[in-house]
Design a protein around this motif. Structure first.
Motif, PDB file in Angstrom:
ATOM      1  N   LYS A 292       0.629  -1.189  -0.060  1.00  0.00           N
ATOM      2  CA  LYS A 292      -0.139   0.061  -0.050  1.00  0.00           C
ATOM      3  C   LYS A 292       0.864   1.276   0.087  1.00  0.00           C
ATOM      4  CE  LYS A 292      -4.020  -2.134   2.166  1.00  0.00           C
ATOM      5  NZ  LYS A 292      -5.275  -1.838   3.087  1.00  0.00           N
ATOM      6  N   ALA A 293       2.174   0.987  -0.458  1.00  0.00           N
ATOM      7  CA  ALA A 293       3.080   2.383  -0.330  1.00  0.00           C
ATOM      8  C   ALA A 293       3.354   2.567  -1.922  1.00  0.00           C
ATOM      9  CB  ALA A 293       4.343   2.057   0.604  1.00  0.00           C
ATOM     10  N   GLU A 294       3.135   1.855  -2.865  1.00  0.00           N
ATOM     11  CA  GLU A 294       3.594   1.941  -4.146  1.00  0.00           C
ATOM     12  C   GLU A 294       2.732   1.739  -5.057  1.00  0.00           C
ATOM     13  OE1 GLU A 294       7.241  -0.787  -4.578  1.00  0.00           O
ATOM     14  OE2 GLU A 294       7.577  -0.699  -2.583  1.00  0.00           O
TER      15      GLU A 294
ATOM     16  N   ASP B 175       1.043   5.982   1.966  1.00  0.00           N
ATOM     17  CA  ASP B 175      -0.162   5.259   1.591  1.00  0.00           C
ATOM     18  C   ASP B 175      -0.825   5.640   0.339  1.00  0.00           C
ATOM     19  OD1 ASP B 175      -2.505   4.056   1.647  1.00  0.00           O
ATOM     20  OD2 ASP B 175      -3.013   4.716   3.685  1.00  0.00           O
ATOM     21  N   ILE B 176      -0.676   4.903  -0.781  1.00  0.00           N
ATOM     22  CA  ILE B 176      -1.170   5.408  -2.143  1.00  0.00           C
ATOM     23  C   ILE B 176      -2.887   5.303  -2.075  1.00  0.00           C
ATOM     24  CG2 ILE B 176       0.462   4.005  -3.169  1.00  0.00           C
ATOM     25  CD1 ILE B 176      -1.151   1.636  -3.453  1.00  0.00           C
ATOM     26  N   THR B 177      -3.524   4.919  -1.073  1.00  0.00           N
ATOM     27  CA  THR B 177      -5.075   4.867  -1.152  1.00  0.00           C
ATOM     28  C   THR B 177      -5.595   6.206  -1.321  1.00  0.00           C
ATOM     29  OG1 THR B 177      -5.005   3.315   0.595  1.00  0.00           O
ATOM     30  CG2 THR B 177      -7.211   4.309   0.332  1.00  0.00           C
ATOM     31  N   LYS B 178      -4.995   7.334  -0.772  1.00  0.00           N
ATOM     32  CA  LYS B 178      -5.444   8.547  -0.963  1.00  0.00           C
ATOM     33  C   LYS B 178      -5.260   9.104  -2.570  1.00  0.00           C
ATOM     34  CE  LYS B 178      -5.519  12.759   1.447  1.00  0.00           C
ATOM     35  NZ  LYS B 178      -6.046  13.765   2.298  1.00  0.00           N
ATOM     36  N   TRP B 179      -4.043   8.758  -3.111  1.00  0.00           N
ATOM     37  CA  TRP B 179      -3.730   9.084  -4.277  1.00  0.00           C
ATOM     38  C   TRP B 179      -4.609   8.282  -5.241  1.00  0.00           C
ATOM     39  CZ3 TRP B 179       0.272  10.687  -7.893  1.00  0.00           C
ATOM     40  CH2 TRP B 179       1.032  11.655  -7.352  1.00  0.00           C
TER      41      TRP B 179
ATOM     42  N   LEU C 151      -5.862  10.328  -8.954  1.00  0.00           N
ATOM     43  CA  LEU C 151      -5.565   9.446 -10.196  1.00  0.00           C
ATOM     44  C   LEU C 151      -7.081   8.731 -10.626  1.00  0.00           C
ATOM     45  CD1 LEU C 151      -2.781   6.918  -8.932  1.00  0.00           C
ATOM     46  CD2 LEU C 151      -2.714   8.776 -10.540  1.00  0.00           C
ATOM     47  N   VAL C 152      -7.958   9.910 -10.363  1.00  0.00           N
ATOM     48  CA  VAL C 152      -9.316   9.723 -10.946  1.00  0.00           C
ATOM     49  C   VAL C 152      -9.171   9.858 -12.642  1.00  0.00           C
ATOM     50  CG1 VAL C 152     -11.706  10.566 -11.156  1.00  0.00           C
ATOM     51  CG2 VAL C 152     -10.448  10.445  -8.904  1.00  0.00           C
ATOM     52  N   GLY C 153      -9.823   8.771 -13.354  1.00  0.00           N
ATOM     53  CA  GLY C 153      -9.945   8.919 -14.665  1.00  0.00           C
ATOM     54  C   GLY C 153      -8.718   8.047 -15.288  1.00  0.00           C
ATOM     55  N   TYR C 154      -7.897   7.763 -14.494  1.00  0.00           N
ATOM     56  CA  TYR C 154      -6.702   6.651 -14.775  1.00  0.00           C
ATOM     57  C   TYR C 154      -7.109   5.227 -14.693  1.00  0.00           C
ATOM     58  CZ  TYR C 154      -3.287  10.534 -15.020  1.00  0.00           C
ATOM     59  OH  TYR C 154      -2.708  11.647 -15.247  1.00  0.00           O
ATOM     60  N   GLU C 155      -6.839   4.534 -15.824  1.00  0.00           N
ATOM     61  CA  GLU C 155      -7.326   2.955 -15.720  1.00  0.00           C
ATOM     62  C   GLU C 155      -6.261   2.476 -14.697  1.00  0.00           C
ATOM     63  OE1 GLU C 155      -7.063  -0.810 -18.491  1.00  0.00           O
ATOM     64  OE2 GLU C 155      -7.812   1.092 -19.395  1.00  0.00           O
TER      65      GLU C 155
END
Length: 1002
Positions: free
Chosen positions: A466-468, A487-491, A496-500
């Motif tokens: 969950k870090a990468e 933490d990548i969750t927030k990203w 990253l909305v709109g990215y596959e």
């Protein structure tokens, strides 16, 4: 003006030969684990620490003979008085803890004697610092230091106190544990690490478990003056101050203001404190540094990439508002990111070209991006990432691409100077415009994005991590970038909305495999939180976004250290030219091929770390950090190799080392045969012997041991220490014997003159001294000037105008004092020009206080020899000897590689003997090499040195004649004395009492 502080401890032990230490202080440092060997600089760090420990415990405290506990305070005072002769500062009370530092003073006064309203600095001298650049592998040095401390305790050379390792983050604790585990996988003696919270319990258990090396580990920032769930009060673990404490990057704050620093000192006040860091800033730390290989020195000595700071303005990458972001500003961001990608593409192109020579050289280049934060809206990394995506879609005009490329090319060509080292051609980026002028956008797609065509970025994550995140283009099946944050969750949810987004079920970490050349990731992005605790060879481009405030000075240096590591050949950590110059055969072969192909420019590119900052202030912060590092080093003086009026061929003997020597070839071992036999029989099992002597033994050596004890190879003595004797005997069985092999041209074997520096000298005084140095260097020897003039007149090369210029020069030179003296503060030095010396001028220290100069002539007998030689030349002129030419040079044993091997009977091993001077003399085909060593006849080891010299260079007691390069060569050894009658009859031929005999050998 702020007072400059120098590494005094390093000065103190500089001239101590580690091989001269007693047997119980004798160690080999080569191996760390099955796959790792220590590099030379790591071994040098350990040797420096060992020399200082010996000086403190054996020379000052006289341990173990003295009443150790009662002598500690007096010993510290004695050490302070010793180092204070080097003028550590003009006003030593600034090093003391003053009553003005209320909280610090109150705590410290409970454990140290107060004098007036101060606690004197001498109370804190039982410490040493290792100033080692990030990426230099100091973790390995720390683990080996733990092993050495344990062995010294076992041998009775230092007190048997507990070892405590402290560092300030959990991941750094995990890192040292990982290194210890690797060490344990190889070593028969294991290091066990315990949580400091369990100290009382473990100490009780250790009464029954003394075979392992037991150390305690804790977070340095959790040592406090109160106790809580994780906090440990220093008083609860104080242990009467009897700790060996190893600090790794634990110097938060300064020693004058930080309570924690006092806690560490209190805990080790009757033990010893070892301080490791890449960035020392405090007076205490710098003064007590025993080994200095900071970023500047690390790079200068070829162990790291050269560092280039770009002046490109990247200010458009600063925070913005998406809704109001203009087209012009978006184009500006594209240009900025594109410039960094073009630079990376250039380096990757260089790597691919170099790889055609050998698939196993260098590293797969990487761009490393540091953002100030990833958490806030419009975070630094988000801005870079979005622009990365725009470029990937080829939303860029070809004109803009060419503009960006040419901007980078022009900068590298017109401003090629690196930030470390002198401003010389050899210290500049060797950039070939033609190698990269045809670079295209398609090249950037292929080399950076791992794609044959433009495309949209796709996000890849893993279930377990969950870090990468990793990124690739939809037009490619290879990742090209990764991000490592908390933490990548927030990203994923916010940025990253709109990215596959897809998931890779096989990968657990993109980052863990990134140092592998097969890793496809070319861009690594992260916040400043991950700048420590890992090393890569791969970074060649480093981008700092919005970093330049607060503690940026330390952060920037640490971050640069993450990318500076170089490894052109597997397990060889120096730039390839340095490896080649140092005699590495593989490097010589490959470097020669690269030179033949004119690839020096490509080598320069891949051996450079290119640094970009987002704006002028950011770049200034980066340069201020680097400037700070530079200011902590001594000023290198302008001493240069002599430009002779003739072309001397300077030869050195080369020795052949035979490693697997038959037992009968080994010199006799000095030891107590009966005691050794009884001791070996008492241990019975060879596995027990191996476990106790793993630092010198191999299974094959144990077999040789029994054969050697059964043969008549031991010269009997009354020695009584069985443990040390057996240790030395096993080491003796591994002895390599050296024989005379051939001659070679002098290359980089004499280099100490390049390292002559002055610590603590002001810029004005340095400039004044360098002007004197230049004047003295330009003094012309009248004999050679007269000879040169005559030749030019005869050949018609000289006009009347030339003659006038020579006359004016001689008048100018005649006004320069000889000898020339120079004084600064309490130091006085002498500058001498003897035209035949290998470098000019020769520098002699006249006063004791001139110890602020390194690599100059300080020993009384050597200074007398130079004066006598200068006087002899002035008086005799040497015309009667009819020499074609002669040259001589000082040899500095601490750094030069000119020596004569010999067998030291006291140490039972081969050692290298470096006489103080070497002379070369030529007349016709006769060629002589003369080693000269001004020394007292009281040094009885001269007999051993002369005996082995005879074995190498004599036949039937007379100089052996060698044929090489059309010369008839003989080698001589002379030691200088004023009392030849005190020398044994068989050795008188090696002693002289007048200079003339040196020149009479031909």
């Amino acid at each position: 003006m702020e007072e400059r502080i120098i590494p005094v401890y390093q000065r103190l032990i500089h001239n101590v030969d580690s091989s001269s230490l007693p047997d119980s202080w004798d160690f080999t440092f080569d191996k760390f684990s099955e796959s790792k060997k220590l590099y030379d600089y790591q071994k040098d760090a350990l040797k420096s620490g060992l020399k200082f420990l010996h000086h403190y415990y054996s020379d000052i405290l006289n341990y173990p003979e003295s009443e150790y506990n009662s002598s500690i305070l007096e010993g510290k005072k004695s050490l302070f008085n010793e180092i204070n002769t080097e003028r550590i500062v003009k006003h030593t009370d600034i090093l003391d803890i003053s009553v003005k530092n209320t909280s610090i003073f109150k705590i410290a006064s409970q454990f140290y004697n107060v004098e007036g309203k101060r606690i004197p600095f001498f109370n804190f001298t039982n410490r040493m610092g290792f100033w080692m650049a990030t990426g230099s592998g100091k973790s390995l040095v720390i683990v080996k230091l733990i092993e050495i401390l344990n062995e010294l305790k076992k041998r009775g050379s230092i007190p048997d106190e507990d070892i405590l390792f402290l560092t300030y983050r959990d991941d750094l604790i995990d890192q040292i544990k990982k290194q210890i585990d690797e060490f344990n996988s190889f070593s028969p003696v294991k290091i066990k690490y315990w949580d400091l919270k369990d100290y009382d319990k473990v100490k009780h258990d250790l009464l029954f478990n003394r075979d392992d090396i037991n150390i305690f580990i804790y977070r340095s920032d959790l040592i406090s003056d109160t106790s809580a769930e994780k906090l440990l009060s220093f008083e609860d673990i104080e242990n009467n101050g009897k700790w060996y404490i190893i600090l790794d990057e634990a110097h938060k704050g300064t020693n004058g203001d930080s309570k924690r620093q006092i806690f560490y000192s209190i805990l080790s006040r009757n033990g010893f404190l070892f301080n490791f860091s890449a960035t020392f800033t405090d007076r205490w730390d710098i003064i007590t540094t025993v080994f200095n290989l900071n970023l500047d020195r690390f790079t200068e000595k070829g162990y790291g990439k050269n560092i280039y700071v770009s002046q490109q303005d990247l200010s458009a990458l600063e925070g913005y508002n998406k809704d109001s972001d203009s087209i012009e500003r978006r184009d500006e961001k594209k240009k900025i990111v594109l410039k960094t990608l073009i630079t990376l593409a250039m380096v990757k192109k260089a790597y691919k070209q170099l790889s055609t020579v050998s698939a196993n050289i260098y590293h797969n280049p990487l761009l490393l991006l540091y953002g100030h934060t990833t958490e806030v809206e419009n975070a630094d990394i988000e801005i870079f990432f979005e622009t990365l995506g725009d470029i990937a879609l080829n939303r860029i005009d070809s004109r803009i691409f060419e503009e960006c490329k040419n901007s980078i090319l022009d900068e590298f060509i017109n401003n090629p100077t690196y930030v470390f080292g002198k401003d010389t051609d050899s210290n500049k980026l060797r950039f070939n415009y033609n190698d990269f002028s045809n670079l295209t956008f398609d090249d950037v797609l292929k080399l950076v994005y791992n794609s044959d065509g433009a495309g949209k970025i796709e996000v890849v994550r893993t279930k377990a991590n969950k870090a990468e995140l990793a990124f690739k283009l939809k037009t490619s099946d290879k990742y090209f970038a990764s991000i490592k944050i908390g933490d990548i969750t927030k990203w994923l949810n916010d940025k990253l909305v709109g990215y596959e987004v897809s998931e890779n079920p096989t990968e657990d970490s993109f980052f863990n495999n990134i140092d592998n050349n097969s890793s496809p990731i070319n861009i690594l992005m992260g916040s400043r939180s991950y700048y420590e605790g890992w090393d890569l060879n791969r970074p060649n481009v480093m981008v700092f976004v919005n970093i330049g405030k607060g503690d940026a000075k330390k952060y920037v240096l640490q971050s640069i250290g993450r990318g500076v590591r170089i490894e052109p050949l597997k397990n060889k950590r120096q730039r390839i030219a340095e490896l080649s110059r140092n005699g590495d055969l593989e490097a010589k072969k490959i470097f020669s091929i690269l030179q033949e192909k004119n690839y020096e420019g490509l080598i320069s590119i891949i051996e450079t770390l290119f640094i970009f900052g987002t704006d002028e202030n950011n770049i200034k912060a980066i340069m201020d950090g680097i400037k700070f590092e530079l200011e902590k080093n001594g000023e290198i003086l302008d001493v240069k190799k002599t430009k002779f009026d003739f072309n001397p061929k300077l030869l050195l003997p080369v020795y052949l080392e035979k490693k697997e020597v038959e037992l009968k070839e080994l010199p006799k071992f000095s030891g107590n045969l009966n005691l050794l036999e009884d001791y070996v029989n008492w241990m019975e099992d060879d596995r027990v012997i191996y476990a106790n002597y793993s630092d010198v033994a191999t299974p094959a050596t144990i077999g040789r041991l029994h054969n050697y004890l059964n043969a008549d190879n031991i010269q009997n003595t009354n020695s009584s220490n069985a443990y040390n004797q057996l240790h030395n005997l096993i080491g003796h069985l591994n002895t390599s014997i050296k024989y005379m092999d051939k001659f070679k041209d002098l290359e980089d074997e004499i280099i100490h003159f390049k390292e002559i520096s002055a610590e603590g000298i002001s810029k004005e005084k340095k400039n004044e001294l360098n002007k004197k140095i230049e004047d003295v260097r330009n003094l012309k020897n009248s004999d050679f000037v007269e000879k040169n003039l005559l030749q030019k007149f005869k050949s018609g090369e000289m006009s009347e105008r030339d003659l006038k210029e020579y006359g004016d020069l001689m008048k100018k030179m005649g006004k320069i004092e000889k000898p020339t003296l120079f004084e600064f503060d309490e130091s006085k030095i002498e500058l001498i020009n003897i035209a035949q010396h290998y470098y000019l001028p020769i520098i002699l220290s006249i006063s004791d206080k001139a110890d602020v100069l390194s690599h100059v002539i300080k020993v009384k007998s050597e200074k007398e020899f130079i004066h006598n030689l200068d006087e002899f030349i002035a008086k005799e002129g040497l015309k009667s000897y009819k020499l074609d030419w002669w040259v001589f040079s000082k040899i500095d044993e601490s750094i030069d590689n000119v020596n004569i091997p010999y067998f030291d009977k006291g140490k039972n091993r081969m050692r290298d003997y470096s006489p103080d001077f070497i002379f070369w003399l030529k007349r016709g085909s006769e060629y002589r090499i003369v080693f000269v060593d001004p020394k007292s006849t009281k040094y009885t080891d001269y007999e051993q040195k002369a005996d082995y010299f005879s074995k190498l260079f004599e036949e039937n007691g007379f100089p052996k004649e060698f044929q090489y390069g059309g010369f008839s060569i003989k080698v001589h050894l002379f030691m200088v004395t004023d009392n030849i009658n005190s020398v044994g009859e068989n050795y008188k031929k090696y002693w002289i009492d007048n200079i003339e005999k040196i020149f009479s050998v031909i």
